[in-house]
Enzyme design. Structure first.
Site, PDB file in Angstrom:
ATOM      1  N   ALA A 122      19.737  29.623   1.923  1.00  0.00           N
ATOM      2  CA  ALA A 122      20.124  27.995   1.601  1.00  0.00           C
ATOM      3  C   ALA A 122      20.501  27.501   0.262  1.00  0.00           C
ATOM      4  O   ALA A 122      21.440  26.965  -0.230  1.00  0.00           O
ATOM      5  CB  ALA A 122      19.058  27.268   2.004  1.00  0.00           C
ATOM      6  N   ASP A 123      19.712  28.210  -0.833  1.00  0.00           N
ATOM      7  CA  ASP A 123      19.761  28.071  -2.141  1.00  0.00           C
ATOM      8  C   ASP A 123      21.232  28.390  -2.878  1.00  0.00           C
ATOM      9  O   ASP A 123      22.120  27.796  -3.337  1.00  0.00           O
ATOM     10  CB  ASP A 123      18.761  28.817  -3.151  1.00  0.00           C
ATOM     11  CG  ASP A 123      17.618  27.791  -3.152  1.00  0.00           C
ATOM     12  OD1 ASP A 123      17.832  26.494  -3.027  1.00  0.00           O
ATOM     13  OD2 ASP A 123      16.466  28.304  -3.255  1.00  0.00           O
ATOM     14  N   TYR A 124      21.562  29.549  -2.587  1.00  0.00           N
ATOM     15  CA  TYR A 124      22.831  30.125  -3.132  1.00  0.00           C
ATOM     16  C   TYR A 124      24.075  29.559  -2.422  1.00  0.00           C
ATOM     17  O   TYR A 124      25.206  29.444  -3.019  1.00  0.00           O
ATOM     18  CB  TYR A 124      22.721  31.826  -2.759  1.00  0.00           C
ATOM     19  CG  TYR A 124      21.959  32.736  -3.957  1.00  0.00           C
ATOM     20  CD1 TYR A 124      22.603  32.858  -5.343  1.00  0.00           C
ATOM     21  CD2 TYR A 124      20.671  33.276  -3.799  1.00  0.00           C
ATOM     22  CE1 TYR A 124      21.749  33.302  -6.045  1.00  0.00           C
ATOM     23  CE2 TYR A 124      20.006  33.843  -4.501  1.00  0.00           C
ATOM     24  CZ  TYR A 124      20.385  33.892  -5.692  1.00  0.00           C
ATOM     25  OH  TYR A 124      19.845  34.586  -6.941  1.00  0.00           O
TER      26      TYR A 124
END
Length: 425
Positions: free
Chosen positions: A167-169
């Site tokens: 989700a972050d990347y």
């Protein structure tokens, strides 16, 4: 040749992964990125430090930027931002909306100071809805979005998070992508006006699950209703995750490439990865292996029957035994000859000097001001007329503060006073 974003100036208020990754990608494109941190440094700097205020986590996500430390709870810190904003093209923020507002770096505060400002902020769950107020990290969104359940890993019956913070990347890529689009729109529209961009970890996590999130009304409503009822019943009964996961797989009619054509196999000396998602590639794979799969081309085949499952199980066992008879390189040579998609299984650390990685400029050495040479992933893409290039290593904490303040007209004694007061490091 200059990068495609040469001359673009970005002010980054960020921490941890998503926005820092976005800023690094934009820096590789030639943008001048100023990362604003509190005087003690952002949390990712301070996680598992191997020298004071430096961590491998931080260094991997902040190369090519300049570091400016500011205490934004102080009026003097917000005054520095006020002087910077008219010079900026883009602002990146990943705080909760209430935090940005308290620090005076929200869109409503900054946009009136710069008509052309592009303001890209990221929240975990979005600005609306019952969870908008919550802080969120990748692991929380993995659980909420279905990513964790989709991966299916567990320990002692408890779901495990994915090792890579997807989700972050993916949100970092969304932020960089949307900023480029907004810059293009600003150049093209007649007003030269910027705009606000809102990204979310939840939106990115759902975007990378396009297939499982999809329902075709004419074909999928019945099984989806059954699944929803089963999930509600399981929660009421406190059912274990592994049992529930098996029920889900039985209810949802997944006609994927089965457990044969898209997986990892053990070979004589290590492992090999196979990826055959079309019928023609599956035929090539079977021909190369010297086996027959009578399911190929049979549109009437029902994979849910006990007979079909037993047939698939026997075929898997046969192919697994064949793979164990030769080394990985022998299989790769055969598959290259037959046009079967395959590759070796490797650990990330093995790729630092991998010939394929090196040949495509996917690794780079940079010189860090405190720790020396750092080898890391290079720009993930290239452009023929405006090539990407790493602008340098990640900055040491507050490395460029004096330089940036001097460019804003602060005299040496004013900078010293700010440092004495703790507004800067």
């Amino acid at each position: 040749m200059a990068g495609p974003l040469a001359g673009i100036r970005i002010l980054e208020f960020s921490e941890i992964i998503a926005a820092p990754f976005a800023g690094m990608l934009l820096s590789d494109m030639g943008a001048d990125v100023i990362k604003v941190e509190p005087p003690e440094g952002e949390p990712w700097r301070l996680a598992a430090q191997f020298v004071p205020t430096e961590s491998r986590y931080f260094m991997s996500l902040n190369r090519g930027k300049r570091s400016l430390t500011l205490d934004l709870t102080r009026p003097e810190g917000r005054e520095v931002v006020r002087r910077l904003i008219p010079q900026m093209d883009v602002v990146l923020v990943n705080y909760r909306p209430d935090v940005a507002a308290k620090l005076g770096i929200d869109y409503e505060t900054l946009a009136p100071q710069n008509h052309g400002l592009i303001y890209c902020d990221n929240t975990a769950f979005g600005r609306k809805g019952p969870q908008a107020h919550r802080p969120g990290y990748d692991v929380i969104v993995q659980g909420l979005s279905g990513l964790m359940a989709q991966e299916g890993k567990s320990q002692d019956g408890v779901p495990l998070m994915n090792a890579i913070p997807v989700a972050d990347y993916s949100t970092g890529m969304m932020m960089a992508w949307s900023v480029c689009a907004a810059l293009f729109d600003r150049e093209r529209n007649s007003t030269g006006r910027g705009q606000q961009i809102e990204t979310t970890l939840l939106g990115s996590a759902l975007a990378v699950q396009a297939y499982p999130f999809q329902v075709v009304e004419s074909a999928d409503l019945e099984w989806r209703q059954r699944l929803q009822e089963r999930l509600e019943q399981a929660r009421d009964e406190g059912q274990e995750y592994e049992e529930l996961r098996k029920d889900r797989l039985e209810i949802r009619p997944l006609r994927a490439a089965s457990a044969i054509y898209y997986r990892v196999y053990k070979t004589k000396d290590f492992y090999i990865v196979i990826g055959c998602l079309s019928e023609s590639l599956r035929r090539k794979f079977c021909e190369a292996m010297g086996v027959e799969d009578k399911r190929i081309g049979d549109e009437e085949w029902d994979p849910t029957t006990p007979e079909a499952q037993e047939y698939g199980k026997r075929l898997v066992q046969k192919i697994e035994a064949l793979f164990r008879g030769r080394a990985t390189d022998e299989w790769l040579a055969l598959f290259d000859e037959r046009g079967v998609p395959a590759g070796p299984f490797k650990f990330t650390e093995e790729l630092l000097d991998d010939p394929q990685v090196v040949a495509n400029d996917l690794q780079v050495d940079v010189e860090h001001s405190l720790v020396g040479t750092v080898r890391m992933v290079g720009p993930p893409l290239q452009m023929s007329e405006t090539p990407l290039a790493v602008q340098g290593a990640s900055p040491a904490l507050s490395e460029h503060t004096d330089e940036i303040l001097s460019s804003l007209g602060y005299a040496a004694d004013e900078i010293a006073a700010l440092r004495q007061a703790g507004t800067i490091r």
